[in-house]
Design a protein around this motif. Structure first.
Motif, PDB file in Angstrom:
ATOM      1  N   GLU A 244       0.837  -1.194   0.000  1.00  0.00           N
ATOM      2  CA  GLU A 244       0.000   0.000   0.000  1.00  0.00           C
ATOM      3  C   GLU A 244       0.873   1.246   0.000  1.00  0.00           C
ATOM      4  O   GLU A 244       2.034   1.213   0.388  1.00  0.00           O
ATOM      5  N   GLU A 248      -1.895   5.601   2.650  1.00  0.00           N
ATOM      6  CA  GLU A 248      -2.852   4.741   3.341  1.00  0.00           C
ATOM      7  C   GLU A 248      -2.435   4.565   4.799  1.00  0.00           C
ATOM      8  O   GLU A 248      -3.262   4.563   5.706  1.00  0.00           O
ATOM      9  N   HIS A 324      -9.788   9.993  -3.565  1.00  0.00           N
ATOM     10  CA  HIS A 324     -10.263   9.264  -2.382  1.00  0.00           C
ATOM     11  C   HIS A 324      -9.298   9.416  -1.210  1.00  0.00           C
ATOM     12  O   HIS A 324      -9.691   9.310  -0.060  1.00  0.00           O
ATOM     13  N   ASN A 539     -18.938  -2.665   3.118  1.00  0.00           N
ATOM     14  CA  ASN A 539     -17.985  -1.563   3.254  1.00  0.00           C
ATOM     15  C   ASN A 539     -18.692  -0.218   3.253  1.00  0.00           C
ATOM     16  O   ASN A 539     -19.757  -0.064   2.680  1.00  0.00           O
ATOM     17  N   SER A 541     -17.110   2.941   2.252  1.00  0.00           N
ATOM     18  CA  SER A 541     -16.780   3.895   1.200  1.00  0.00           C
ATOM     19  C   SER A 541     -17.077   3.307  -0.176  1.00  0.00           C
ATOM     20  O   SER A 541     -17.041   2.099  -0.389  1.00  0.00           O
ATOM     21  N   TRP A 543     -15.337   3.545  -2.809  1.00  0.00           N
ATOM     22  CA  TRP A 543     -14.151   2.890  -3.386  1.00  0.00           C
ATOM     23  C   TRP A 543     -14.001   1.468  -2.878  1.00  0.00           C
ATOM     24  O   TRP A 543     -13.733   0.553  -3.624  1.00  0.00           O
ATOM     25  N   ARG A 544     -14.170   1.318  -1.570  1.00  0.00           N
ATOM     26  CA  ARG A 544     -14.052  -0.022  -0.996  1.00  0.00           C
ATOM     27  C   ARG A 544     -15.153  -0.923  -1.537  1.00  0.00           C
ATOM     28  O   ARG A 544     -14.933  -2.105  -1.793  1.00  0.00           O
ATOM     29  N   ARG A 545     -16.317  -0.361  -1.704  1.00  0.00           N
ATOM     30  CA  ARG A 545     -17.421  -1.151  -2.245  1.00  0.00           C
ATOM     31  C   ARG A 545     -17.066  -1.632  -3.643  1.00  0.00           C
ATOM     32  O   ARG A 545     -17.290  -2.791  -3.999  1.00  0.00           O
ATOM     33  N   VAL A 547     -14.094  -2.013  -4.930  1.00  0.00           N
ATOM     34  CA  VAL A 547     -13.025  -3.019  -4.860  1.00  0.00           C
ATOM     35  C   VAL A 547     -13.615  -4.384  -4.526  1.00  0.00           C
ATOM     36  O   VAL A 547     -13.303  -5.400  -5.146  1.00  0.00           O
ATOM     37  N   GLU A 548     -14.510  -4.388  -3.550  1.00  0.00           N
ATOM     38  CA  GLU A 548     -15.089  -5.649  -3.123  1.00  0.00           C
ATOM     39  C   GLU A 548     -16.010  -6.242  -4.204  1.00  0.00           C
ATOM     40  O   GLU A 548     -16.034  -7.443  -4.421  1.00  0.00           O
TER      41      GLU A 548
END
Lengths: 628, 234
Positions: A244, A248, A324, A539, A541, A543-545, A547-548
């Motif tokens: 990362e 982060e 982000h 998730n 955020s 972005w996290r959503r 990614v998942e």
């Protein structure tokens, strides 16, 4: 004459804008203009290759594939100034996609031979066509935007481009968890380090001991030095993966208010990154600002910190931070400030009459705050049988709301947003009741879907998390409730007019301006939220959503969503910073006419993507609803 | 003086002979069974001093080439004509052309010759085309002794025919225009009109109107040039 008009049109269309005038004149000799009524198939998948490059003058086309099971898969929407037919023109074998006019469409046609000759003579245009369309555009535009707003030429982007692993300099010093406190302190002194990672006998890190632990848990409390370090170590460990980016890590340190973070590489301990390392890397660190925020002594001083937050954001942008990252920092700083403001308010007017948890939802919940201070929050207070207490609580939170409005949310601007609306202050049972009612009788009341983003920021976090979980579970398990959510979301979808021109405000202060948040970011975020809720992705955020959704469900379009959101938010935050620099109040309104051509085009591109997503949303409705 | 005259005459002689001679043999060459798709069309319009073709005259011709339903904006024709009758004052206002503009223009025989050369073997397309055809035809007969041989499509007649034949066209546009002048039709069928009353732009609008109609013809059984000419006769 018509020729000149055609040249003028092409001059404004990338990549033809890169061509010299003589080339354009040569092209126009053989250009033709064709009309396709809505619904007509222009190219057919598997059919003859295109003999032309089509450039849309008016209208729009849908690019889609037909699967073996006769399912139509949307690939893209193209509109004015965009082209199609290139792929099969170049390959010359067969058409890859179906191209259908989704509204009456007028298109310029450049014959194959002409185009190929132009490509051969003009490298820049050739490159343009070779690159993946969407992505290269976003990147280019982003670079341009950055240059435009910050005058950036090179600069230090270490924070965003250096992987954490590279920032770790020394070989880590560890100690077994059974080691005595005295020996551990001695080891730290020997190696002149401020933290010691504690490992179990198999070498797996289980905790960390820092200077602060020695001060607060040992010296201050007179703890026996022969006890094992296990007793004073902090755990669980806050870790960051070596791959990362340093940013982060910084964000996590801010979030958990820690000055040391453990770096792991493929699950194994690699080293420690400290705030000091960031100072070396960066010259300064947003952590300094965090400390400052936590040390504010009076509500009056809160105002003075705003410019510092803006400056931090501005610096981050200049250093090439991704949107982000920036919204993440803004949210962290806002939370810190919010907590401090409440501390100060409590100091002044005493502790609250009931225990409560404070949560952010919508932008703040998703860690996607920008600088417009649209911070939406709510309170869940402890159930109590006493009406007296309830009355006191209501009065208390009413005052608290005023303080927050005056400080964090709007810095005292008149007409600022209602950050803590009265409807969002309720007891646990009332919240639960509200959510349960939505599930029991879906469609009767409007479901506030953005509560799905509720995230605790103060007080007992479990209360809020439980509430949220019950809401999410209801949505994921009840088809009818999900249908209501989808329908509500679709209602907010961008109008078709977006394909032709930006839908700008018709009147008022922001006449002919585009509300970038409401018309662009919100529809995108809302669509992603539904896709996530449907699949039980929890998730916070966007972005996290994304990614998942990609990792677990191989959801299509994730890369495009990522880029689109990145682009829209970057545009918005740049705009807000620009307003702040001019002494204006930051808002969400941009004037599309002031955008460079490339930006306009990218903006349109993102709106197409949104349209595609809403198409998908509509298709995910259960059939009973569709029939109605 | 004689050298100038020879130059003009010689020049004219050469230009007149070729295209007009070729044009006179057009009817034998035309393949009217050919499909509409891929056929050559020239949409054109003339500006006139008035509608009486015995007294009035052409002051300009504008035209744009089409291949099937595709307009070729790079291949246009626009020329002013030196008038041989007095300009009517009200006409001048409409056309936004002044006497001196027109006095500098080429003589009608030269413009016509170039126009005939431009249209080649294409089918003509015009709105209320008989008016324009009449004027061109009369001038040609007078000057060259050969009339206009090109068949022509009248977009107003084609519009009427589409109206009567209950085509998909009407549904596509949620009804049809009841007025039949070029600009009412343009407005109804979403054609931008930038500069009215210039022969070039009117020809371009006509071309676009024709372009709007074409996709709806095959389903009505109109596929060949012959069938097209039949349903679009003035």
């Amino acid at each position: 004459m018509l020729k000149n008009e055609t040249i003028d049109f092409l001059k404004n269309v990338p990549p033809f804008n890169l061509l010299p005038e003589e080339e354009l004149e040569g092209i126009v000799e053989d250009v033709s203009l064709e009309y396709f009524p809505k619904g007509v198939n222009i190219l057919t998948q598997g059919g003859a290759p295109s003999e032309f490059l089509y450039i849309i003058k008016r209208g729009g086309v849908r690019v889609y594939m037909t699967s073996e099971t006769d399912e139509e898969i949307n690939i893209d929407y193209r509109s004015e100034g965009e082209h199609f037919g290139l792929l099969s023109l170049v390959s010359g074998d067969l058409s890859r996609y179906n191209i259908m006019a989704f509204e009456d469409t007028i298109s310029f046609l450049i014959p194959k031979e002409k185009l190929l000759a132009v490509l051969q003579r003009n490298q820049s245009v050739n490159e343009y066509f070779l690159k993946s369309f969407f992505i290269s555009f976003i990147d280019k535009t982003r670079e341009e935007t950055q240059r435009k707003y910050s005058g950036l030429t090179g600069g230090d982007r270490a924070l965003f481009t250096t992987p954490v692993g590279e920032g770790v300099r020394k070989k880590p010093i560890t100690a077994l968890e059974s080691l005595g406190i005295r020996d551990a302190a001695r080891r730290m002194a020997e190696h002149k380090i401020s933290s010691l990672v504690i490992v179990n006998p198999t070498g797996v890190p289980v905790g960390i001991v820092t200077d602060r632990d020695l001060r607060e848990k040992v010296v201050a409390k007179g703890l026996d030095l022969s006890h094992p370090v296990r007793m004073i170590m902090s755990s669980p460990l806050i870790k960051v993966d070596a791959e990362e980016y340093c940013f982060e890590a910084l964000l996590k340190m801010m979030r958990y208010n820690i000055h040391h973070i453990l770096v792991v590489e493929s699950g194994r301990f690699k080293g420690i990154l400290t705030n000091h390392d960031f100072m070396v890397l960066q010259g300064s660190s947003p952590m300094v600002l965090v400390k400052e925020l936590e040390n504010i002594q009076s509500l009056e001083d809160v105002r003075g910190t705003m410019p510092k937050i803006h400056k931090t954001v501005s610096t981050l942008l200049r250093e090439g931070a991704k949107a982000h990252n920036v919204t993440g920092i803004i949210t962290e700083l806002t939370e810190k400030l919010l907590n401090r403001v409440i501390d100060l308010a409590e100091r002044k007017s005493g502790s609250p009459p009931v225990n409560y948890s404070l949560f952010l939802f919508d932008e703040g919940g998703r860690r996607e705050l920008t600088l417009n201070r649209a911070i939406r929050m709510g309170v869940v207070y402890e159930d109590t049988g006493s009406t007296q207490l309830i009355r006191e609580a209501e009065a208390y939170f009413g005052d608290l709301k005023k303080v927050i409005d005056r400080t964090v949310a709007s810095c005292g601007d008149p007409g600022g947003p209602d950050c803590l609306a009265a409807v969002n202050i309720m007891s646990f049972s009332d919240w639960k009741g509200k959510f349960d009612q939505w599930a029991a009788t879906p469609g009767r009341r409007r479901i506030e879907v953005s509560y799905a983003d509720m995230r605790p920021v103060r007080g007992d976090s479990e209360t809020v998390e439980n509430l949220r979980r019950s809401l999410l579970e209801n949505m994921a398990s009840r088809r009818t409730m999900m249908d209501v959510v989808i329908l509500q979301t679709i209602e907010n979808s961008p109008p078709l007019g977006f394909f032709r021109r930006f839908v700008v405000e018709k009147s008022g202060e922001h006449r002919s301006e585009l509300n970038l948040y409401e018309k662009g970011i919100r529809p995108l975020v809302d669509a992603v939220r539904v896709f996530a809720l449907q699949r039980g992705v929890e998730n916070y955020s966007t972005w996290r959503r994304v990614v998942e959704l990609k990792a677990r469900y191989s959801f299509a379009h994730t890369e495009d969503i990522d880029h689109a959101l990145e682009y829209l938010l970057t545009l918005l935050i740049h705009h807000q910073i620009e307003q702040i620099e001019k002494g204006l109040v930051p808002d969400n309104f941009i004037n599309p006419e002031h955008l460079a051509n490339l930006e306009k085009k990218t903006l349109k591109e993102t709106f197409h993507l949104i349209a595609t997503l809403y198409d998908l949303l509509e298709k995910s409705l259960s059939t009973e609803v569709v029939a109605k | 003086m004689s050298s100038i005259l020879t130059k003009i005459m010689g020049h004219r002689e050469k230009k007149v002979a070729g295209p007009v001679a070729r044009h006179s043999g057009l009817k034998q060459r035309l393949e009217l069974k050919a499909p509409i798709e891929g056929a050559d069309f020239v949409a054109f319009d003339t500006e006139l001093t008035g509608l009486d073709f015995k007294r009035d005259s052409m002051i300009s011709i504008g035209a744009v080439r089409m291949r099937g339903g595709r307009i070729l904006p790079g291949q246009t024709f626009y020329r002013l004509v030196r008038p041989d009758s007095e300009l009517k004052s009200q006409g001048v206002v409409v056309h936004e052309l002044t006497h001196s503009d027109l006095e500098k223009a080429d003589p009608v025989e030269e413009v016509l010759c170039d126009f005939i050369d431009f249209i080649g073997d294409a089918i003509l397309v015009g709105h209320f085309v008989f008016i324009d055809v009449n004027f061109v035809n009369r001038a040609m007969k007078r000057i060259f002794g050969v009339g206009l041989q090109s068949p022509s499509v009248d977009t107003s007649a084609l519009h009427d025919w589409l109206y009567e034949s209950d085509s998909h066209f009407a549904r596509h546009h949620q009804g049809m225009s009841l007025k039949s002048d070029l600009f009412s039709l343009a407005r109804k069928y979403g054609i931008e009109v930038e500069k009215a009353h210039n022969a070039m732009y009117d020809a371009y609008v006509t071309a676009q109107l024709f372009q709007r109609f074409l996709p709806f013809l095959p389903e009505c059984g109109v596929r060949s040039l012959k069938e097209l000419l039949m349903v679009s006769k003035s």
